[in-house]
Design a protein around this motif. Structure first.
Motif, PDB file in Angstrom:
ATOM      1  N   GLU A 178      42.194 -24.334 -43.963  1.00 34.73           N
ATOM      2  CA  GLU A 178      43.315 -25.261 -44.105  1.00 34.73           C
ATOM      3  C   GLU A 178      43.220 -26.112 -45.366  1.00 34.73           C
ATOM      4  OE1 GLU A 178      43.183 -27.424 -40.473  1.00 34.73           O
ATOM      5  OE2 GLU A 178      43.784 -25.710 -39.226  1.00 34.73           O
ATOM      6  N   GLY A 179      42.142 -25.915 -46.149  1.00 33.41           N
ATOM      7  CA  GLY A 179      42.046 -26.602 -47.425  1.00 33.41           C
ATOM      8  C   GLY A 179      41.153 -27.821 -47.459  1.00 33.41           C
ATOM      9  N   HIS A 180      40.399 -28.077 -46.399  1.00 31.95           N
ATOM     10  CA  HIS A 180      39.457 -29.204 -46.367  1.00 31.95           C
ATOM     11  C   HIS A 180      38.347 -28.916 -47.377  1.00 31.95           C
ATOM     12  CE1 HIS A 180      36.404 -31.975 -44.910  1.00 31.95           C
ATOM     13  NE2 HIS A 180      37.250 -32.502 -44.032  1.00 31.95           N
ATOM     14  N   THR A 181      38.253 -29.705 -48.436  1.00 31.96           N
ATOM     15  CA  THR A 181      37.383 -29.353 -49.562  1.00 31.96           C
ATOM     16  C   THR A 181      35.902 -29.363 -49.193  1.00 31.96           C
ATOM     17  OG1 THR A 181      37.461 -31.663 -50.309  1.00 31.96           O
ATOM     18  CG2 THR A 181      39.024 -30.124 -51.306  1.00 31.96           C
ATOM     19  N   VAL A 182      35.469 -30.324 -48.381  1.00 34.63           N
ATOM     20  CA  VAL A 182      34.054 -30.366 -47.993  1.00 34.63           C
ATOM     21  C   VAL A 182      33.721 -29.197 -47.086  1.00 34.63           C
ATOM     22  CG1 VAL A 182      32.241 -31.728 -46.896  1.00 34.63           C
ATOM     23  CG2 VAL A 182      34.010 -32.876 -48.236  1.00 34.63           C
ATOM     24  N   ALA A 183      34.617 -28.881 -46.145  1.00 34.68           N
ATOM     25  CA  ALA A 183      34.419 -27.727 -45.265  1.00 34.68           C
ATOM     26  C   ALA A 183      34.385 -26.436 -46.083  1.00 34.68           C
ATOM     27  CB  ALA A 183      35.523 -27.660 -44.211  1.00 34.68           C
ATOM     28  N   GLN A 184      35.209 -26.359 -47.112  1.00 32.05           N
ATOM     29  CA  GLN A 184      35.198 -25.173 -47.974  1.00 32.05           C
ATOM     30  C   GLN A 184      33.867 -25.039 -48.692  1.00 32.05           C
ATOM     31  OE1 GLN A 184      38.680 -25.962 -50.394  1.00 32.05           O
ATOM     32  NE2 GLN A 184      39.936 -24.524 -49.215  1.00 32.05           N
ATOM     33  N   ALA A 185      33.319 -26.159 -49.159  1.00 29.42           N
ATOM     34  CA  ALA A 185      32.040 -26.116 -49.869  1.00 29.42           C
ATOM     35  C   ALA A 185      30.914 -25.669 -48.945  1.00 29.42           C
ATOM     36  CB  ALA A 185      31.723 -27.490 -50.457  1.00 29.42           C
ATOM     37  N   VAL A 186      30.895 -26.167 -47.708  1.00 31.22           N
ATOM     38  CA  VAL A 186      29.867 -25.775 -46.750  1.00 31.22           C
ATOM     39  C   VAL A 186      30.003 -24.295 -46.405  1.00 31.22           C
ATOM     40  CG1 VAL A 186      29.001 -26.113 -44.403  1.00 31.22           C
ATOM     41  CG2 VAL A 186      29.617 -28.096 -45.797  1.00 31.22           C
ATOM     42  N   THR A 187      31.236 -23.843 -46.196  1.00 34.66           N
ATOM     43  CA  THR A 187      31.465 -22.437 -45.867  1.00 34.66           C
ATOM     44  C   THR A 187      31.053 -21.525 -47.018  1.00 34.66           C
ATOM     45  OG1 THR A 187      33.313 -23.051 -44.422  1.00 34.66           O
ATOM     46  CG2 THR A 187      33.209 -20.760 -45.142  1.00 34.66           C
ATOM     47  N   GLN A 188      31.352 -21.948 -48.236  1.00 28.67           N
ATOM     48  CA  GLN A 188      30.974 -21.154 -49.407  1.00 28.67           C
ATOM     49  C   GLN A 188      29.455 -21.048 -49.524  1.00 28.67           C
ATOM     50  OE1 GLN A 188      33.071 -19.491 -51.965  1.00 28.67           O
ATOM     51  NE2 GLN A 188      31.018 -18.592 -52.020  1.00 28.67           N
ATOM     52  N   LYS A 189      28.754 -22.149 -49.282  1.00 31.43           N
ATOM     53  CA  LYS A 189      27.291 -22.129 -49.356  1.00 31.43           C
ATOM     54  C   LYS A 189      26.722 -21.215 -48.272  1.00 31.43           C
ATOM     55  CE  LYS A 189      23.171 -25.028 -48.880  1.00 31.43           C
ATOM     56  NZ  LYS A 189      22.416 -24.178 -49.819  1.00 31.43           N
ATOM     57  N   PHE A 190      27.266 -21.308 -47.072  1.00 34.56           N
ATOM     58  CA  PHE A 190      26.803 -20.473 -45.956  1.00 34.56           C
ATOM     59  C   PHE A 190      26.964 -18.987 -46.279  1.00 34.56           C
ATOM     60  CE2 PHE A 190      28.364 -18.045 -42.253  1.00 34.56           C
ATOM     61  CZ  PHE A 190      27.221 -18.037 -41.471  1.00 34.56           C
ATOM     62  N   THR A 191      28.132 -18.584 -46.748  1.00 34.68           N
ATOM     63  CA  THR A 191      28.363 -17.167 -47.039  1.00 34.68           C
ATOM     64  C   THR A 191      27.570 -16.701 -48.249  1.00 34.68           C
ATOM     65  OG1 THR A 191      30.401 -17.783 -48.229  1.00 34.68           O
ATOM     66  CG2 THR A 191      30.638 -17.071 -45.939  1.00 34.68           C
ATOM     67  N   SER A 192      27.399 -17.574 -49.234  1.00 35.51           N
ATOM     68  CA  SER A 192      26.596 -17.208 -50.409  1.00 35.51           C
ATOM     69  C   SER A 192      25.138 -16.997 -50.025  1.00 35.51           C
ATOM     70  CB  SER A 192      26.699 -18.298 -51.483  1.00 35.51           C
ATOM     71  OG  SER A 192      28.010 -18.409 -51.969  1.00 35.51           O
ATOM     72  N   ASP A 193      24.610 -17.879 -49.174  1.00 37.88           N
ATOM     73  CA  ASP A 193      23.220 -17.728 -48.731  1.00 37.88           C
ATOM     74  C   ASP A 193      23.048 -16.469 -47.887  1.00 37.88           C
ATOM     75  OD1 ASP A 193      22.434 -19.999 -50.049  1.00 37.88           O
ATOM     76  OD2 ASP A 193      22.453 -21.294 -48.276  1.00 37.88           O
ATOM     77  N   LEU A 194      24.016 -16.182 -47.026  1.00 34.95           N
ATOM     78  CA  LEU A 194      23.953 -14.956 -46.223  1.00 34.95           C
ATOM     79  C   LEU A 194      23.988 -13.727 -47.131  1.00 34.95           C
ATOM     80  CD1 LEU A 194      23.942 -13.384 -43.585  1.00 34.95           C
ATOM     81  CD2 LEU A 194      26.407 -13.822 -43.387  1.00 34.95           C
ATOM     82  N   ALA A 195      24.781 -13.769 -48.169  1.00 34.20           N
ATOM     83  CA  ALA A 195      24.847 -12.654 -49.119  1.00 34.20           C
ATOM     84  C   ALA A 195      23.503 -12.443 -49.815  1.00 34.20           C
ATOM     85  CB  ALA A 195      25.949 -12.905 -50.151  1.00 34.20           C
ATOM     86  N   ILE A 196      22.818 -13.529 -50.165  1.00 31.15           N
ATOM     87  CA  ILE A 196      21.496 -13.414 -50.793  1.00 31.15           C
ATOM     88  C   ILE A 196      20.507 -12.761 -49.832  1.00 31.15           C
ATOM     89  CG2 ILE A 196      19.524 -14.745 -51.642  1.00 31.15           C
ATOM     90  CD1 ILE A 196      21.575 -16.782 -52.738  1.00 31.15           C
TER      91      ILE A 196
END
Length: 303
Positions: free
Chosen positions: A211-229
């Motif tokens: 929905e565009g919540h910027t802090v939630a987006q940052a946390v989600t991006q970090k989570f998926t990036s770490d999972l990708a690593i």
């Protein structure tokens, strides 16, 4: 003729009677109690008494397991007293039946490899995203266990040296960044709350990100990036055909799957199929049954 599959978690034990076609015909859940072994024996023997057609017992459990001896070699205080328990020998003596024991993520991987999302692949890595981060590697229908039962303990690969201290006592383990527990910590650290000023759940976090919540987006991006690593690092070691992602956090994967794929693509050494698990909460129990099902089926066919 049937087998019994038992999945031992921190809060509940799921026991399923499975027929030789892999169908669950009885599904029974009880809360986990400690001390665990005496309680487990009572529960198992009761089912064996009620269903004398059970020929063997497979057990999947939290922690590291010496699969050859059926001994729990490592477990945190989530299950106090469980570490060191000689489950196989104790339960075989009590039941008179063959017993096999393995890690719960390994069992989930076996279920997905043999019957689920990875059926038809030779080398499958199953990642379970739940309270922690579990992993199981199956090649040609065989689980890779390792010397001490600690193979594919992906949640305890160091992702951030000197990072957040894990339940195993070491800093920076991957499950401190890629798990439901990690997400809840991030939510609390960032104070991401709902309209009632209550901390949101991981599922709500992912929805807020959409929905565009910027802090939630940052946390989600970090989570998926770490999972990708984590996935790309494991590919460099295991060279698997397929990765299956399951566990409770994966139930919200519609919200973050595309982010994961975009983070993962530039990190892969070779093409890799990444799939969502077919089985939900029954994966560990079904995989535990598969620890003994094939051998018992073959034995029955020879009679």
């Amino acid at each position: 003729m049937k087998v019994l599959g038992v999945d031992i978690g921190g809060t509940k034990i799921r026991m399923g009677i499975v027929d030789f076609d892999g169908q669950v015909v009885v599904d029974h859940v009880v809360p986990t109690e400690v001390p665990l072994y005496p309680y487990l024996e009572i529960q198992v023997l009761q089912l064996v008494k009620e269903h004398p057609e059970i020929r063997a017992i497979g057990i999947g459990t939290r922690g590291m397991v010496d699969a050859e001896r059926g001994v729990i070699t490592f477990e945190t205080e989530t299950l106090p007293g469980w570490q060191g328990t000689e489950v196989k020998s104790l339960l075989e003596k009590a039941s008179g039946l063959r017993v096999e024991v393995n890690n719960d993520a390994n069992c989930a991987g076996l279920a997905e490899s043999m019957l689920g999302a990875a059926k038809g692949y030779r080398r499958t890595l199953c990642l379970t995203l739940g309270t922690g981060l579990g992993g199981g590697f199956v090649e040609d229908g065989k689980i890779m266990n390792g010397t001490h039962g600690g193979a594919c303990e992906v949640g305890h690969m160091i992702l951030y040296p000197g990072g957040h201290v894990c339940s195993c006592g070491r800093p920076g383990c991957s499950e401190q960044y890629v798990s439901g527990t990690a997400l809840r910590r991030f939510i609390a650290e960032q104070n991401i709350v709902d309209e009632n000023n209550q901390l949101v759940s991981p599922n709500q976090l992912f929805q807020l990100a959409l929905e565009g919540h910027t802090v939630a987006q940052a946390v989600t991006q970090k989570f998926t990036s770490d999972l990708a690593i984590v996935i790309s690092s494991l590919q460099a070691v295991l060279d698997m055909d397929c990765v299956v992602i399951g566990g409770g956090v994966s139930e919200s994967a519609d919200s973050w799957w595309e982010l994961l794929m975009s983070s993962l693509e530039p990190l892969l050494l070779k093409p890799l199929d990444v799939k969502r698990a077919k089985f939900g909460n029954e994966a560990g129990m079904l995989g535990a049954a598969l620890l003994v099902l094939a051998d018992e089926k073959e034995s029955a066919s020879k009679k």
